[in-house]
Scaffold this active site. Sequence first.
Site, short mmCIF file in Angstrom:
data_model
loop_
_atom_site.label_atom_id
_atom_site.label_comp_id
_atom_site.label_asym_id
_atom_site.label_seq_id
_atom_site.Cartn_x
_atom_site.Cartn_y
_atom_site.Cartn_z
CD GLU A 141 -1.82 -2.38 1.30
OE1 GLU A 141 -0.74 -2.64 1.89
OE2 GLU A 141 -2.60 -3.27 0.94
CG HIS A 212 -11.79 -7.15 5.92
ND1 HIS A 212 -10.97 -7.82 6.80
CD2 HIS A 212 -11.21 -7.29 4.70
CE1 HIS A 212 -9.96 -8.36 6.14
NE2 HIS A 212 -10.08 -8.05 4.88
#
Lengths: 469, 411
Positions: A141, A212
């Site tokens: 990322e 999540h």
Amino acid sequence: MKRSTVVIRPSARALSRQASSQSFLLARSSALTSRQRRLYSTHPPNARLNLPIDYATTPLLAHTSQAALSNPELPASVRNGTTKRMNLFQAINDALSTALAEDESVLIFGEDVAFGGVFRCTTKLAETYGGDRVFNTPLTEQGIMGFAIGAAAEGMRPVAEIQFADYVFPAFDQLVNEAAKFRYRDGAGGRSAGGLTVRMPCGGVGHGALYHSQSPEALFTHIPGLKVIIPRGPVQAKGLLLAAIRSNDPCVVMEPKILYRAAVEQVPTTAYELPLGKAEILKEGKDVTVVSYGQPLYKCMAALKAAEQDFGVSVELIDLRTIYPWDKETVFNSVRKTGRCVVVHEAMVNAGVGAEVAAAIQEDPETFVRLEAPVARIAGWSIPTPLVFEQFNLPDVTSKCYLTLGLADVYADGMPRDIRRHQKGDEFLRDLSMNSGILKQSMLHSSRRGVDWLMGIVLDDIILSVFLV
Amino acid sequence: MFSRAVRLSRAALPIRVASQRVPIAARRSVTTNAAQAQVDKSTIPESEDEPFTIRLSDESFETYELDPPPYTLEVTKKQLKQMYYDMVVVRQMEMAADRLYKEKKIRGFCHLSVGQEAVAVGVEHAIEKTDDVITSYRCHGFAYMRGGTVRSIIGELLGRREGIAYGKGGSMHMFTKGFYGGNGIVGAQVPVGAGLAFAQKYTGGKKATVILYGDGASNQGQVFEAFNMAKLWNLPALFGCENNKYGMGTSAARSSALTDYYKRGQYIPGLKVNGMDVLAVKAAVQYGKQWTVEGNGPLVLEYVTYRYGGHSMSDPGTTYRTREEIQRMRSTNDPIAGLKQRIINWGVATEEEVKGIDKAARAHVNEEVAAAEAMAPPEPTAKILFEDIYVKGTEPRYIRGRTLDEVYYFN
């Protein structure tokens, strides 16, 4: 743990009272069955207010072509065009495809985007526009973000995808220290990372647990130099995403992942932009302003409908759309009119968007003097997202809030509706001492109504509109 | 740098057993055959607990700036049977999770390790309970091997209070003594593992930390940050890349500039291991642990393995690789079948006995899964929702998503 049900344990006293009433016990037993099935924090059974959102009928989505094309924000050429039924991921795909087609400098990359992405937002883009413009990255990322910033600084328009907003934190340094400060530090050099757009799915999904289901949007609103955008549906997603890609500022677009398939509407087929930094008034009202964005808007809509029906109040609903920099003017104007404001979001309450909106409202002298109640926040608790208890954390239709000074009241799902604003409001205000503690008052009141408070459990059967006294 | 590595690994060749099947000049790679270890049957003792020596395949390891581990391993009959039992339990447990997921009893994100059992089992059989293990989200097998019960793991997946993490974590977040998870963020566990290793070194004792991550995670920046710290401070850290060839749907070659993950430590010696062979894993980790606790600093291992299923329950696992590839791995390189074959061939146990072990493992898992399913669902109370976060007394006084009919009330 021999107990076979998920009921909240009654006190011994309550039990003995129950035992005295055979018919009462019988009445409860049928409810027990429905409780047993509710292993996860799904929608409550027998609920009158907390019903599943019906995306097929919600007025927040354009279900007909006519509704989509009557949007005054669209240019005339678009309004004369056609529409197509799309869900949120298809609308995003459409916007990305448009951007790739119209501008050679647009690139799309991220984890698994060449295969269409885990939420299908980039389906077929790699095939159509080639692997040198739409490509997979390693799981890295921070690298993705830095790479995107570098490309943007050279004049490209990269659209980087972070697979889940929960994964963005390694990239945080790049966003805060590079993307957001690029133009400022380069000054007269004139370079910036303005072509950068970052997309990431955010929000609750029912069972995302720790990593999540988070909504970290407020973190980005703390960074001057970034625009933070959250669409509520397909029409918005297409217009806002295109605007973000074309914008010369680094933009963070956060997509409520639960809407990817759920939110379906008619979307204009031609390219169009919706304004960044501009809120949208979804429904006009005169008694209270509800400010929200993204998925909670649907719950707000359900809540205000119930409130208007049950209490005869009139609620104004505002979608911020861009949460940084946000549209103060629209919100202030509305609150000056209504005198009351509730901010609703999924992200945790502390230092969230709600805090910023509330502070701005009370800082603005003209708005502050019109306030008739403290600005309220209805947001996630200050907890990590629970696995099975997600619904117990997210704001719901009956979330409690205290809009009037010191007044707390209880309106229970299925309880007799006798606390009508026009009948009792003034009385309650007089009855309740301002400094005696909101909760205590609400508890006293609830006890009178027979709710079992002894376990320290206060049910969330409290509708926001009750407080619009 | 790499040429030096190649030279070193050639120089190490004479140490290996005599039978070289591959010409020295050819580029060798680690096999994924799970049944290549050999033994002189006459040396196998009658007793269950008496050790005997097996010879691992000479394609079990590849090294980088490191002398390879001995290609022999001392085991007992009992250990072999235990390893076999453990692998069968892990697989049965994963199959049970698969079933429960498909029955919609398990929700959320769930990643299974079917095919990769030899790594979790081999690692645990090479270390002590006082050592630490930290791994990625594909963690059920490790949680079990570290001492978690099948019922607590399945209970966790079902979100039950008796789950290994009180039903709060689900599939990716399991913890037990000596086991630090289970981490849903790709690569985040690696620097945490370096910290565990530092604490072990600081507090003394011959302890090491086994740090696992996938081939996808190996490209995360923090993995390299952890490498540097571990080498700088000479930490007893056994970094280990579980290379199952695919980071989600992206094959290693498409995501990594250097797919020799055991060389990724650059200044840290590396050891590539046949991760389908539980004996090779045990031998490698045993050797690595000894090496690192002797003060030689960290090691980067690469376990060459394969997952039969998709990345997660929502990935069929067939869009980015061929069914033939999966079928070939399953039928020829299966870790459980490989060990089974050797146990029988070597006469460690008869086919009947092995069947008995299979049966016992299956019965154990079935029983535990039934117990997990029978666990009461968590009470939807504020206590559970807010515990371990708010200071007592400061919790919100109500929870959401409830309706009045879900409580008892009197009057």
